[in-house]
Write a protein that holds these residues in place. Structure first.
Motif, PDB file in Angstrom:
ATOM      1  N   LEU A  36      -1.442  15.348 -41.697  1.00 29.49           N
ATOM      2  CA  LEU A  36      -1.072  14.281 -40.755  1.00 29.49           C
ATOM      3  C   LEU A  36      -1.406  14.638 -39.317  1.00 29.49           C
ATOM      4  CD1 LEU A  36       2.442  13.456 -42.241  1.00 29.49           C
ATOM      5  CD2 LEU A  36       0.339  12.122 -42.499  1.00 29.49           C
ATOM      6  N   ALA A  37      -1.810  15.879 -39.118  1.00 29.11           N
ATOM      7  CA  ALA A  37      -2.168  16.322 -37.767  1.00 29.11           C
ATOM      8  C   ALA A  37      -3.341  17.283 -37.910  1.00 29.11           C
ATOM      9  CB  ALA A  37      -0.981  17.015 -37.115  1.00 29.11           C
TER      10      ALA A  37
ATOM     11  N   SER B 137      -1.352  10.531 -37.777  1.00 34.81           N
ATOM     12  CA  SER B 137      -0.428   9.467 -38.148  1.00 34.81           C
ATOM     13  C   SER B 137       0.963   9.747 -37.573  1.00 34.81           C
ATOM     14  CB  SER B 137      -0.347   9.345 -39.673  1.00 34.81           C
ATOM     15  OG  SER B 137       0.756   8.542 -40.029  1.00 34.81           O
ATOM     16  N   PRO B 138       1.220   9.249 -36.356  1.00 37.44           N
ATOM     17  CA  PRO B 138       2.551   9.462 -35.774  1.00 37.44           C
ATOM     18  C   PRO B 138       3.667   8.931 -36.676  1.00 37.44           C
ATOM     19  CG  PRO B 138       1.027   8.648 -34.116  1.00 37.44           C
ATOM     20  CD  PRO B 138       0.307   8.577 -35.414  1.00 37.44           C
ATOM     21  N   GLU B 139       3.406   7.795 -37.339  1.00 38.28           N
ATOM     22  CA  GLU B 139       4.421   7.219 -38.235  1.00 38.28           C
ATOM     23  C   GLU B 139       4.690   8.159 -39.409  1.00 38.28           C
ATOM     24  OE1 GLU B 139       7.205   4.580 -39.633  1.00 38.28           O
ATOM     25  OE2 GLU B 139       6.293   4.753 -37.652  1.00 38.28           O
TER      26      GLU B 139
ATOM     27  N   LEU C 220       7.321  12.540 -29.893  1.00 35.49           N
ATOM     28  CA  LEU C 220       7.522  11.313 -30.681  1.00 35.49           C
ATOM     29  C   LEU C 220       9.025  10.987 -30.762  1.00 35.49           C
ATOM     30  CD1 LEU C 220       5.128  12.018 -33.716  1.00 35.49           C
ATOM     31  CD2 LEU C 220       4.688  10.514 -31.751  1.00 35.49           C
ATOM     32  N   PRO C 221       9.446   9.845 -30.228  1.00 38.92           N
ATOM     33  CA  PRO C 221      10.876   9.513 -30.255  1.00 38.92           C
ATOM     34  C   PRO C 221      11.449   9.547 -31.669  1.00 38.92           C
ATOM     35  CG  PRO C 221       9.715   8.015 -28.791  1.00 38.92           C
ATOM     36  CD  PRO C 221       8.660   8.827 -29.477  1.00 38.92           C
TER      37      PRO C 221
ATOM     38  N   ALA D  32       3.479  18.788 -40.813  1.00 40.57           N
ATOM     39  CA  ALA D  32       2.517  17.714 -40.553  1.00 40.57           C
ATOM     40  C   ALA D  32       1.078  18.218 -40.728  1.00 40.57           C
ATOM     41  CB  ALA D  32       2.724  17.165 -39.138  1.00 40.57           C
ATOM     42  N   ILE D  33       0.812  19.417 -40.252  1.00 44.70           N
ATOM     43  CA  ILE D  33      -0.541  19.984 -40.406  1.00 44.70           C
ATOM     44  C   ILE D  33      -0.823  20.186 -41.902  1.00 44.70           C
ATOM     45  CG2 ILE D  33      -1.995  22.015 -39.973  1.00 44.70           C
ATOM     46  CD1 ILE D  33      -0.353  22.347 -37.293  1.00 44.70           C
ATOM     47  N   ASP D  34       0.144  20.771 -42.603  1.00 43.01           N
ATOM     48  CA  ASP D  34      -0.059  21.058 -44.027  1.00 43.01           C
ATOM     49  C   ASP D  34      -0.237  19.780 -44.844  1.00 43.01           C
ATOM     50  OD1 ASP D  34       0.167  23.662 -43.282  1.00 43.01           O
ATOM     51  OD2 ASP D  34       2.185  23.971 -44.085  1.00 43.01           O
TER      52      ASP D  34
END
Ligand code: DC
Length: 267
Positions: free
Chosen positions: A66-67, A74-76, A124-125, A61-63
């Motif tokens: 997205l984080a 963006s949790p989605e 995150l579920p 996600a970092i790469d």
């Protein structure tokens, strides 16, 4: 024939037909991963480090942008990523490598930016629902030691042996602090303490997969135990698993003598 279940849960019902599963849960810094890895080595089981899977998604996600430092952008997007990335473990001598889409991220998942964000990703579920079926598939044939926060309660509730490994808060802070110093990080102990407290709170209060002891899990408090003692305690409470040293003692006289010596030095 039982109906085929896509997440592999069906296979877990037939526990008699496969080697046992050992589930180890507990908070960070209690020694869980070290103990799980050593138990797996001693009995020739596969070690499934589920924390590394949440870390791998966080790394991805970092790469992917997205984080960032201050949280999830963006949790989605992170959920979609968790559904598509390929996470695998590869044994390399004494160490276990973590592969993300075929690339070795063993070191990259231990970096500070991952440490800071992983609890948000694990909360995150959608991410949990993507990773849990993979964890079940890895355990499908048994003969695994899986560690995490929700293994005995949610991921593998039918595991034959369940443990909840903990230690008092100050001991956990001290261990985490020493581990990070050992890896060359310049940190304040107070920062490590604040991070662990925050991580505990997030792990204990998230809506899905919260850290809690399964009713049938054996509590092992490692505050005053060495790793070796904790490993022995776990092995002694898992009927039907034969430590490799015991087997070696029967087939290889040299190893057997060593095993007897080390047995003597413990008593
Ligand atoms: O055990 P660890 O420090 O590598 O875990 C990293 C994070 O992932 C931590 O915040 C807890 C979370 N985790 C989880 O939510 N469920 C698991 N089964 C394993 C880890």
């Amino acid at each position: 024939m039982p109906p085929e279940q896509p997440d592999g849960a069906g296979d877990l019902l037939h526990s008699q037909a496969r080697p046992p599963i050992i589930a180890i849960d507990g908070p960070g810094g209690a020694g869980k991963s070290t103990i799980a890895r050593q138990v797996a080595e001693r009995i020739g089981f596969v070690y499934v480090d589920t924390g590394a899977m949440y870390r791998a998604v966080t790394r991805a996600a970092i790469d992917a942008g997205l984080a960032a430092e201050d949280g999830l952008l963006s949790p989605e997007g992170v959920k979609l990523l968790a559904e598509t990335v390929d996470i695998a473990f590869r044994r390399d001598g004494q160490t276990q490598r973590v592969l993300l889409n075929g690339i070795d991220v063993t070191q990259a998942v231990r970096q500070p930016e991952v440490e800071r964000l992983v609890a948000h990703v694990a909360a995150l579920p959608g991410v949990r629902r993507a990773l849990i079926p993979q964890q079940r598939r890895m355990a499908r044939r048994g003969g695994v030691v899986a560690d995490g926060r929700d293994i005995g309660t949610a991921v593998l509730p039918d595991a034959e042996c369940k443990f909840f490994i903990t230690a008092d808060f100050d001991t956990r802070v001290e261990r985490r602090y020493r581990e990070l110093c050992h890896r060359g990080r310049a940190l304040l102990r107070s920062q490590v303490e604040a991070d662990l407290r925050a991580r505990d709170r997030m792990d204990e209060t998230r809506t899905e997969g919260a850290l809690r002891r399964a009713p049938d899990a054996v509590l092992v408090d490692t505050t005053d135990l060495t790793v070796a003692d904790a490993v022995e305690r776990v092995l002694s409470l898992c009927p039907g698993v034969a430590p490799r040293s015991a087997l070696a003692g029967r087939v290889a006289p040299g190893t057997g003598a060593q095993a007897r010596d080390s047995e003597a030095s413990r008593s």
